[in-house]
Design a protein around this motif. Structure first.
Motif, PDB file in Angstrom:
ATOM      1  N   ARG A   1      -7.818  -1.816  -3.775  1.00  0.00           N
ATOM      2  CA  ARG A   1      -8.679  -1.234  -2.282  1.00  0.00           C
ATOM      3  C   ARG A   1      -8.339   0.137  -2.026  1.00  0.00           C
ATOM      4  O   ARG A   1      -7.096   0.775  -2.180  1.00  0.00           O
ATOM      5  CB  ARG A   1      -8.482  -2.215  -1.152  1.00  0.00           C
ATOM      6  CG  ARG A   1      -7.352  -2.052  -0.382  1.00  0.00           C
ATOM      7  CD  ARG A   1      -7.366  -3.047   0.641  1.00  0.00           C
ATOM      8  NE  ARG A   1      -6.202  -2.731   1.597  1.00  0.00           N
ATOM      9  CZ  ARG A   1      -6.020  -3.645   2.716  1.00  0.00           C
ATOM     10  NH1 ARG A   1      -6.848  -4.616   2.928  1.00  0.00           N
ATOM     11  NH2 ARG A   1      -4.995  -3.255   3.512  1.00  0.00           N
ATOM     12  N   VAL A   2      -9.316   0.900  -1.412  1.00  0.00           N
ATOM     13  CA  VAL A   2      -8.999   2.114  -0.858  1.00  0.00           C
ATOM     14  C   VAL A   2      -9.477   1.907   0.784  1.00  0.00           C
ATOM     15  O   VAL A   2     -10.390   1.321   1.032  1.00  0.00           O
ATOM     16  CB  VAL A   2     -10.005   3.366  -1.406  1.00  0.00           C
ATOM     17  CG1 VAL A   2      -9.621   4.392  -0.635  1.00  0.00           C
ATOM     18  CG2 VAL A   2      -9.564   3.392  -2.890  1.00  0.00           C
TER      19      VAL A   2
ATOM     20  N   HIS B   1       0.687  -1.125  -0.060  1.00  0.00           N
ATOM     21  CA  HIS B   1       0.047   0.122  -0.146  1.00  0.00           C
ATOM     22  C   HIS B   1       0.984   1.334  -0.039  1.00  0.00           C
ATOM     23  O   HIS B   1       1.972   1.167   0.351  1.00  0.00           O
ATOM     24  CB  HIS B   1      -0.954   0.153   1.053  1.00  0.00           C
ATOM     25  CG  HIS B   1      -0.267  -0.002   2.456  1.00  0.00           C
ATOM     26  ND1 HIS B   1      -0.160  -0.971   3.343  1.00  0.00           N
ATOM     27  CD2 HIS B   1       0.211   1.017   3.346  1.00  0.00           C
ATOM     28  CE1 HIS B   1       0.546  -0.974   4.348  1.00  0.00           C
ATOM     29  NE2 HIS B   1       0.942   0.516   4.408  1.00  0.00           N
TER      30      HIS B   1
ATOM     31  N   VAL C   1      -3.944   3.528  -0.689  1.00  0.00           N
ATOM     32  CA  VAL C   1      -4.663   2.825  -1.707  1.00  0.00           C
ATOM     33  C   VAL C   1      -3.373   1.474  -1.865  1.00  0.00           C
ATOM     34  O   VAL C   1      -2.380   1.490  -1.636  1.00  0.00           O
ATOM     35  CB  VAL C   1      -4.579   3.476  -3.153  1.00  0.00           C
ATOM     36  CG1 VAL C   1      -5.383   4.676  -2.970  1.00  0.00           C
ATOM     37  CG2 VAL C   1      -3.116   4.266  -3.383  1.00  0.00           C
TER      38      VAL C   1
ATOM     39  N   GLY D   1       0.160   5.880   0.693  1.00  0.00           N
ATOM     40  CA  GLY D   1      -0.790   6.621   1.127  1.00  0.00           C
ATOM     41  C   GLY D   1      -0.247   7.830   1.741  1.00  0.00           C
ATOM     42  O   GLY D   1       0.738   8.161   1.644  1.00  0.00           O
TER      43      GLY D   1
END
Length: 236
Positions: A193-194, A50, A228, A52
């Motif tokens: 995904r978020v 991920h 994300v 972010g």
């Protein structure tokens, strides 16, 4: 007469044969049904990565200075990885996940009177969570909420106005986290995904030490993170 009857019989037989063939041609041909497409399943182990952005609020206080409080608001990017397992029951999806993020959540603030000009800096080096998840699946789309334990490591600096020396210290707070997200399966093995997480870390003392002086301040911190991510399932 016999010849006429023979010809009439042959004609009737011919007409019946043609009619039967025409009836066969007008009947619909049997069509083979396509194989049923199995419903997507979220059950299984996954691991992923991920990237972010996070923002934080660090509140400094000191029991020996009643009424004194200072707030710092660091922010920055973050990135890391996660591993988890889901099990699907109908549309309900239950799971567990652990993640860790290295962060650039960093910020500096300055005190006000009666300590105007004193400088404070804190850098949240990493965060980690272990959470339970519950979600609802719409075939390849999954909406989920989560909650569990949070851990972190932060470095701190304090500089007294008018000096060049910097006192440093660190702490390893723990606490709790809640959040949620939306995940979508692009293929049987891959999903994106978020995800949003809120972390509340407990108040801990920070020993700010420099050769000429030392000070212990209390610090408590909350963190917001939006990420994300991408997940891979080895055995879909």
């Amino acid at each position: 007469m016999r010849s006429i009857r023979v010809h009439m019989a042959l004609a009737a037989l011919l007409i019946g044969t043609v009619g039967a063939q025409a009836a066969d041609l007008s009947a619909p041909m049997p069509v083979k049904s396509p194989p049923a497409v199995p419903a997507f399943s979220w059950t299984g182990l996954y691991l992923g990565a991920h990237l972010g952005y996070g923002w934080s609020r660090t509140t400094y206080s000191d029991a020996t200075l009643p009424g004194w409080q200072l707030v710092n608001r660091p922010d920055g990017i973050l990135g890391g990885g996660q591993i988890g397992y889901n099990h699907q029951f109908g549309a309900l999806v239950l799971g567990i996940e652990a993640d860790i993020s290295a962060t650039g959540i960093d910020g500096t603030t300055y005190d006000v009177a009666p300590f105007a000009g004193d400088r404070y800096r804190d850098h949240l080096k990493w965060t980690a969570t272990v959470v339970g998840r519950i979600g609802y699946a719409f075939d390849r789309a999954l909406i989920y909420v989560k909650g569990g334990a949070a851990f972190a490591h932060a470095d701190h600096e304090y500089q007294w106005i008018g000096t060049t020396a910097v006192a440093t210290g660190d702490r390893n707070p723990s606490g709790w986290t809640v959040g949620g997200g939306l995940e979508y399966a692009l293929a049987p093995n891959w999903s994106v995904r978020v995800d949003y997480s809120y972390l509340e870390l407990d108040k801990r003392g920070v020993d700010l030490v420099e050769p000429s002086y030392a000070w212990v301040a209390d610090a408590e911190q909350t963190v917001h993170a939006v990420k994300v991510g991408i997940n891979f399932r080895p055995w879909p």
